[in-house]
Motif scaffolding. Structure first.
Motif, PDB file in Angstrom:
ATOM      1  N   VAL A  74      58.158  49.280  -1.254  1.00 67.81           N
ATOM      2  CA  VAL A  74      56.873  49.491  -0.594  1.00 67.81           C
ATOM      3  C   VAL A  74      56.359  50.854  -1.021  1.00 67.81           C
ATOM      4  CG1 VAL A  74      57.440  48.041   1.404  1.00 67.81           C
ATOM      5  CG2 VAL A  74      57.813  50.496   1.525  1.00 67.81           C
ATOM      6  N   LEU A  75      55.087  51.039  -0.902  1.00 67.64           N
ATOM      7  CA  LEU A  75      54.507  52.336  -1.221  1.00 67.64           C
ATOM      8  C   LEU A  75      54.771  53.304  -0.070  1.00 67.64           C
ATOM      9  CD1 LEU A  75      51.138  51.090  -2.733  1.00 67.64           C
ATOM     10  CD2 LEU A  75      53.237  51.749  -3.950  1.00 67.64           C
ATOM     11  N   ARG A  76      55.053  54.549  -0.425  1.00 67.73           N
ATOM     12  CA  ARG A  76      55.359  55.564   0.588  1.00 67.73           C
ATOM     13  C   ARG A  76      54.261  55.609   1.664  1.00 67.73           C
ATOM     14  NH1 ARG A  76      58.958  59.447   0.768  1.00 67.73           N
ATOM     15  NH2 ARG A  76      59.441  59.230  -1.452  1.00 67.73           N
ATOM     16  N   ARG A  77      53.023  55.447   1.244  1.00 72.15           N
ATOM     17  CA  ARG A  77      51.924  55.537   2.201  1.00 72.15           C
ATOM     18  C   ARG A  77      51.963  54.415   3.241  1.00 72.15           C
ATOM     19  NH1 ARG A  77      47.285  54.518  -2.304  1.00 72.15           N
ATOM     20  NH2 ARG A  77      47.490  52.251  -2.538  1.00 72.15           N
ATOM     21  N   ASP A  78      52.738  53.366   2.993  1.00 78.35           N
ATOM     22  CA  ASP A  78      52.851  52.237   3.917  1.00 78.35           C
ATOM     23  C   ASP A  78      54.147  52.241   4.715  1.00 78.35           C
ATOM     24  OD1 ASP A  78      50.360  51.169   3.091  1.00 78.35           O
ATOM     25  OD2 ASP A  78      51.329  50.256   1.342  1.00 78.35           O
ATOM     26  N   PRO A 115      55.916  61.370 -12.762  1.00 79.28           N
ATOM     27  CA  PRO A 115      54.528  61.007 -12.441  1.00 79.28           C
ATOM     28  C   PRO A 115      53.667  60.672 -13.657  1.00 79.28           C
ATOM     29  CG  PRO A 115      54.902  63.353 -12.095  1.00 79.28           C
ATOM     30  CD  PRO A 115      56.242  62.738 -12.397  1.00 79.28           C
ATOM     31  N   ARG A 116      54.180  60.882 -14.867  1.00 80.96           N
ATOM     32  CA  ARG A 116      53.425  60.467 -16.054  1.00 80.96           C
ATOM     33  C   ARG A 116      53.469  58.961 -16.246  1.00 80.96           C
ATOM     34  NH1 ARG A 116      56.489  63.905 -20.427  1.00 80.96           N
ATOM     35  NH2 ARG A 116      58.163  63.115 -19.097  1.00 80.96           N
ATOM     36  N   VAL A 117      54.422  58.302 -15.595  1.00 85.48           N
ATOM     37  CA  VAL A 117      54.572  56.849 -15.704  1.00 85.48           C
ATOM     38  C   VAL A 117      53.806  56.217 -14.551  1.00 85.48           C
ATOM     39  CG1 VAL A 117      56.201  54.929 -15.728  1.00 85.48           C
ATOM     40  CG2 VAL A 117      56.809  57.103 -16.837  1.00 85.48           C
ATOM     41  N   ARG A 118      52.773  55.446 -14.915  1.00 82.57           N
ATOM     42  CA  ARG A 118      51.847  54.879 -13.930  1.00 82.57           C
ATOM     43  C   ARG A 118      51.471  53.449 -14.303  1.00 82.57           C
ATOM     44  NH1 ARG A 118      48.471  58.894 -11.301  1.00 82.57           N
ATOM     45  NH2 ARG A 118      49.535  60.881 -11.486  1.00 82.57           N
ATOM     46  N   ALA A 146      52.100  56.485  -4.807  1.00 86.85           N
ATOM     47  CA  ALA A 146      50.811  55.941  -5.226  1.00 86.85           C
ATOM     48  C   ALA A 146      49.777  57.051  -5.132  1.00 86.85           C
ATOM     49  CB  ALA A 146      50.404  54.766  -4.341  1.00 86.85           C
ATOM     50  N   GLU A 147      48.810  56.969  -6.039  1.00 90.13           N
ATOM     51  CA  GLU A 147      47.632  57.824  -6.000  1.00 90.13           C
ATOM     52  C   GLU A 147      46.432  56.908  -6.152  1.00 90.13           C
ATOM     53  OE1 GLU A 147      47.805  60.902  -8.958  1.00 90.13           O
ATOM     54  OE2 GLU A 147      49.659  61.740  -8.141  1.00 90.13           O
ATOM     55  N   GLY A 148      45.665  56.789  -5.092  1.00 89.43           N
ATOM     56  CA  GLY A 148      44.526  55.876  -5.134  1.00 89.43           C
ATOM     57  C   GLY A 148      44.989  54.461  -5.396  1.00 89.43           C
ATOM     58  N   GLU A 149      44.490  53.872  -6.469  1.00 91.54           N
ATOM     59  CA  GLU A 149      44.844  52.493  -6.823  1.00 91.54           C
ATOM     60  C   GLU A 149      45.968  52.417  -7.851  1.00 91.54           C
ATOM     61  OE1 GLU A 149      43.582  49.822  -5.191  1.00 91.54           O
ATOM     62  OE2 GLU A 149      42.705  51.395  -3.944  1.00 91.54           O
ATOM     63  N   ASP A 150      46.637  53.544  -8.121  1.00 88.27           N
ATOM     64  CA  ASP A 150      47.718  53.579  -9.109  1.00 88.27           C
ATOM     65  C   ASP A 150      49.077  53.779  -8.465  1.00 88.27           C
ATOM     66  OD1 ASP A 150      46.070  53.266 -11.296  1.00 88.27           O
ATOM     67  OD2 ASP A 150      45.926  55.410 -11.707  1.00 88.27           O
ATOM     68  N   TRP A 151      50.044  52.980  -8.907  1.00 88.86           N
ATOM     69  CA  TRP A 151      51.451  53.245  -8.624  1.00 88.86           C
ATOM     70  C   TRP A 151      51.865  54.388  -9.541  1.00 88.86           C
ATOM     71  CZ3 TRP A 151      55.119  52.609 -12.574  1.00 88.86           C
ATOM     72  CH2 TRP A 151      56.435  52.832 -12.211  1.00 88.86           C
ATOM     73  N   VAL A 152      52.661  55.311  -9.007  1.00 91.52           N
ATOM     74  CA  VAL A 152      53.143  56.460  -9.763  1.00 91.52           C
ATOM     75  C   VAL A 152      54.660  56.499  -9.615  1.00 91.52           C
ATOM     76  CG1 VAL A 152      53.033  58.964 -10.024  1.00 91.52           C
ATOM     77  CG2 VAL A 152      51.000  57.705  -9.272  1.00 91.52           C
ATOM     78  N   SER A 153      55.371  56.498 -10.724  1.00 96.30           N
ATOM     79  CA  SER A 153      56.831  56.524 -10.650  1.00 96.30           C
ATOM     80  C   SER A 153      57.300  57.772  -9.919  1.00 96.30           C
ATOM     81  CB  SER A 153      57.422  56.507 -12.063  1.00 96.30           C
ATOM     82  OG  SER A 153      58.811  56.803 -12.003  1.00 96.30           O
ATOM     83  N   LEU A 169      51.339  45.776 -10.454  1.00 99.36           N
ATOM     84  CA  LEU A 169      52.720  46.140 -10.161  1.00 99.36           C
ATOM     85  C   LEU A 169      53.587  44.939  -9.836  1.00 99.36           C
ATOM     86  CD1 LEU A 169      54.584  48.593  -9.881  1.00 99.36           C
ATOM     87  CD2 LEU A 169      53.870  48.778  -7.504  1.00 99.36           C
ATOM     88  N   GLY A 170      52.990  43.868  -9.377  1.00 97.47           N
ATOM     89  CA  GLY A 170      53.788  42.725  -8.979  1.00 97.47           C
ATOM     90  C   GLY A 170      53.193  41.406  -9.394  1.00 97.47           C
ATOM     91  N   ARG A 171      53.987  40.397  -9.161  1.00 98.17           N
ATOM     92  CA  ARG A 171      53.594  39.007  -9.370  1.00 98.17           C
ATOM     93  C   ARG A 171      53.998  38.237  -8.127  1.00 98.17           C
ATOM     94  NH1 ARG A 171      55.490  37.915 -15.582  1.00 98.17           N
ATOM     95  NH2 ARG A 171      53.986  39.329 -16.507  1.00 98.17           N
TER      96      ARG A 171
END
Length: 189
Positions: free
Chosen positions: A38-42, A112-115, A101-108, A121-123
């Motif tokens: 899950v995203l940290r923000r969630d 953080p260069r890997v986005r 996550a930053e906005g609509e991007d997942w960030v490793s 991100l999923g199926r």
């Protein structure tokens, strides 16, 4: 876990070896637990979905030291792994992983260069269960490749399209330029 998260109003994905199996459509090997991303923000909403479960955070990460995850506690980086079980008497069964996550991007969380756009991100498996896209799961598995990770790579590699292979190659070039999977990925990218 799909039943527990069926009413979740946030994105979540099956991760780890099960994500690879959902991508290829069959079982490869036994698993010790189920990984869920899950995203940290969630995280607060994820904690709400798991109300009544016994939840512990790995603190510090990677040490095996666990402490209770307090209701309403907001976990900051570098904390990202929550061990979950239905009751204190039952075995650990789920590893909930927080990612950035930053906005609509997942960030490793590893680099953080890997986005990747969160939308990519999923199926969704034929049974309706969301899972982490194989190239991102392989990126995570590449950090400390074990025998089971090699099995997973060999099983899903033929199913990766050109864009997926190119993304994984770029991610490995950024974070693990000596990784042996790069040779296979370069041969078709």
């Amino acid at each position: 876990m799909a039943e527990v998260l069926k009413t979740a109003d946030f994105p979540w994905w099956i991760a780890g070896g099960y994500a690879i199996e959902l991508a290829i459509g069959h079982e490869l090997r036994p698993h010790g637990d189920l990984d869920v991303l899950v995203l940290r923000r969630d995280q607060a909403r994820a904690q709400d979905c798991l109300a009544g479960w016994d939840l512990h955070v790995a603190d510090p990460p990677g040490t095996g030291q666990l402490r209770a995850w307090g209701v309403g506690e907001v976990l900051q980086q570098p904390l990202h792994d929550i061990w979950c079980r239905r009751t204190p008497e039952t075995p650990w069964s789920v590893q909930l992983m927080l990612d950035e996550a930053e906005g609509e991007d997942w960030v490793s969380r590893r680099d953080p260069r890997v986005r990747l756009p969160i939308a990519h991100l999923g199926r969704v498996a034929v049974n309706g269960i969301p899972y982490l896209t194989p190239e991102v799961q392989l990126f995570y598995k590449a950090k400390q490749t074990r025998e089971k990770d090699e099995v997973d790579f060999e099983a899903v590699y033929p199913l990766l399209d050109r864009d997926q292979r190119a993304w994984l190659l770029a991610a490995l070039n950024t974070t693990a330029p000596e990784h042996p999977w790069r040779r296979r990925l370069q041969s078709v990218s």
